[in-house]
Design an enzyme around this catalytic site. Structure first.
Site, PDB file in Angstrom:
ATOM      1  N   CYS A   6      -4.177   0.813  -2.323  1.00 57.13           N
ATOM      2  CA  CYS A   6      -3.958  -0.444  -1.594  1.00 57.13           C
ATOM      3  C   CYS A   6      -2.855  -1.298  -2.223  1.00 57.13           C
ATOM      4  CB  CYS A   6      -5.243  -1.268  -1.574  1.00 57.13           C
ATOM      5  SG  CYS A   6      -6.558  -0.588  -0.571  1.00 57.13           S
ATOM      6  N   CYS A  44     -10.236  -4.654   0.381  1.00 56.27           N
ATOM      7  CA  CYS A  44     -11.348  -3.710   0.502  1.00 56.27           C
ATOM      8  C   CYS A  44     -12.296  -3.872  -0.699  1.00 56.27           C
ATOM      9  CB  CYS A  44     -10.813  -2.278   0.565  1.00 56.27           C
ATOM     10  SG  CYS A  44     -10.292  -1.617  -1.031  1.00 56.27           S
ATOM     11  N   ASN A  58       0.841  -1.211   0.000  1.00 60.49           N
ATOM     12  CA  ASN A  58       0.000   0.000   0.000  1.00 60.49           C
ATOM     13  C   ASN A  58       0.868   1.250   0.000  1.00 60.49           C
ATOM     14  OD1 ASN A  58       0.650  -0.910   2.651  1.00 60.49           O
ATOM     15  ND2 ASN A  58      -0.955   0.341   3.549  1.00 60.49           N
ATOM     16  N   ILE A  59       0.394   2.247  -0.706  1.00 59.77           N
ATOM     17  CA  ILE A  59       1.135   3.502  -0.869  1.00 59.77           C
ATOM     18  C   ILE A  59       0.198   4.654  -0.511  1.00 59.77           C
ATOM     19  CG2 ILE A  59       2.360   4.983  -2.507  1.00 59.77           C
ATOM     20  CD1 ILE A  59       3.081   2.415  -4.074  1.00 59.77           C
ATOM     21  N   GLU A  60       0.530   5.344   0.564  1.00 57.88           N
ATOM     22  CA  GLU A  60      -0.341   6.417   1.041  1.00 57.88           C
ATOM     23  C   GLU A  60       0.195   7.789   0.627  1.00 57.88           C
ATOM     24  OE1 GLU A  60      -0.721   5.592   5.246  1.00 57.88           O
ATOM     25  OE2 GLU A  60      -1.994   3.848   4.851  1.00 57.88           O
ATOM     26  N   CYS A  84     -10.830  -2.913  -4.119  1.00 60.82           N
ATOM     27  CA  CYS A  84      -9.841  -3.888  -4.610  1.00 60.82           C
ATOM     28  C   CYS A  84     -10.511  -5.188  -5.038  1.00 60.82           C
ATOM     29  CB  CYS A  84      -8.776  -4.151  -3.553  1.00 60.82           C
ATOM     30  SG  CYS A  84      -7.599  -2.784  -3.442  1.00 60.82           S
ATOM     31  N   GLU A 118      -3.081  -4.396  -3.083  1.00 58.61           N
ATOM     32  CA  GLU A 118      -3.604  -5.206  -4.191  1.00 58.61           C
ATOM     33  C   GLU A 118      -3.557  -4.411  -5.493  1.00 58.61           C
ATOM     34  OE1 GLU A 118      -4.903  -4.616  -1.248  1.00 58.61           O
ATOM     35  OE2 GLU A 118      -6.171  -6.259  -0.538  1.00 58.61           O
TER      36      GLU A 118
HETATM   37  N1  THU Z   1      -5.184  -1.499   2.666  1.00 58.01           N
HETATM   38  C1  THU Z   1      -4.640  -2.297   1.694  1.00 58.01           C
HETATM   39  O1  THU Z   1      -3.562  -2.010   1.168  1.00 58.01           O
HETATM   40  N2  THU Z   1      -5.313  -3.407   1.339  1.00 58.01           N
HETATM   41  C2  THU Z   1      -6.452  -3.847   1.929  1.00 58.01           C
HETATM   42  O2  THU Z   1      -6.961  -4.881   1.544  1.00 58.01           O
HETATM   43  C3  THU Z   1      -7.046  -3.082   3.034  1.00 58.01           C
HETATM   44  C4  THU Z   1      -6.452  -1.753   3.295  1.00 58.01           C
HETATM   45  C5  THU Z   1      -4.431  -0.309   3.075  1.00 58.01           C
HETATM   46  C6  THU Z   1      -4.995   1.016   2.641  1.00 58.01           C
HETATM   47  C7  THU Z   1      -4.370   1.942   3.645  1.00 58.01           C
HETATM   48  O3  THU Z   1      -3.067   2.301   3.197  1.00 58.01           O
HETATM   49  C8  THU Z   1      -4.227   1.096   4.899  1.00 58.01           C
HETATM   50  O4  THU Z   1      -4.359  -0.247   4.467  1.00 58.01           O
HETATM   51  C9  THU Z   1      -5.255   1.397   5.972  1.00 58.01           C
HETATM   52  O5  THU Z   1      -6.548   1.369   5.453  1.00 58.01           O
END
Ligand code: THU
Length: 132
Positions: free
Chosen positions: A53, A86, A42-44, A89, A55
Site C-alpha cells: 500500500c 487498510c 501503492n506498488i503492485e 497499514c 502508506e
Molecule cells: N491500497 C492502498 O495503497 N492503501 C489503502 O489504504 C487501501 C488500498 C491499495 C492496495 C492496492 O494496490 C489497491 O489499493 C487496491 O486494493
C-alpha cells in the site's frame, strides 16, 4: 507546510503509483513535527499478494529518512473519496505514529475528514514485552 500542501504531496505521490492490476491509485503523505514530509504510492506485483500500500511506501521513506514525531498523515485515492488505510497499514502506522496523530482523508479536491490515529486503530495490539 499547510494541510493543503500535505494533500498536494499525497496527490503527487499518487501519480507515481504502480497499480496496473487494480487500477486503483493511492497516495500517502506523512508529516513530522519538524516539517519534513515522506510520501508513497501503492506498488503492485503480478503475484498479487506481494504488492503493498501507499502508506507502507511512505513509512519506508519515513524510516529511512530518520523518522521523527509524526503529527499528520494524509491518504488519498483517485477512485474513492475518503479512502481509509487498510487493516495492515493501520497497524504499521500505529507502530510509528502517536495516538493523537491526525489522519486526514480526502476527496478529489482536498481534505474532507480528519480523525486521530487512535480512532483509526482502537484497541490496537501493543506490548512492551516484545521490546524488553
Ligand atoms: N491500497 C492502498 O495503497 N492503501 C489503502 O489504504 C487501501 C488500498 C491499495 C492496495 C492496492 O494496490 C489497491 O489499493 C487496491 O486494493
Amino acid at each position: 507546510m499547510t494541510l493543503d500542501d500535505l494533500f498536494s504531496a499525497a496527490r503527487e505521490a499518487m501519480a507515481k503509483t504502480h497499480s496496473p492490476y487494480s487500477k486503483f491509485p493511492v497516495g500517502a503523505a506523512i508529516l513530522t513535527e519538524d516539517g519534513r514530509v515522506f510520501t508513497g504510492a501503492n506498488i503492485e506485483v503480478v503475484s498479487f499478494p506481494e504488492g503493498w500500500c501507499a502508506e507502507t511506501t511512505a513509512l519506508g521513506h519515513y524510516v529511512m529518512g530518520g523518522g521523527g514525531r509524526i503529527t499528520d498523515i494524509c491518504v488519498t485515492a483517485e477512485r474513492l473519496d475518503e479512502c481509509t488505510p487498510c487493516g495492515g497499514c493501520r497497524q504499521r502506522l500505529a507502530e510509528f505514529a502517536p495516538p493523537d496523530a491526525r489522519v486526514h482523508l480526502t476527496d478529489q479536491a482536498g481534505i474532507t475528514k480528519t480523525i486521530t490515529m487512535v480512532d483509526l486503530l482502537p484497541l490496537g495490539f501493543k506490548t512492551e514485552i516484545l521490546s524488553t
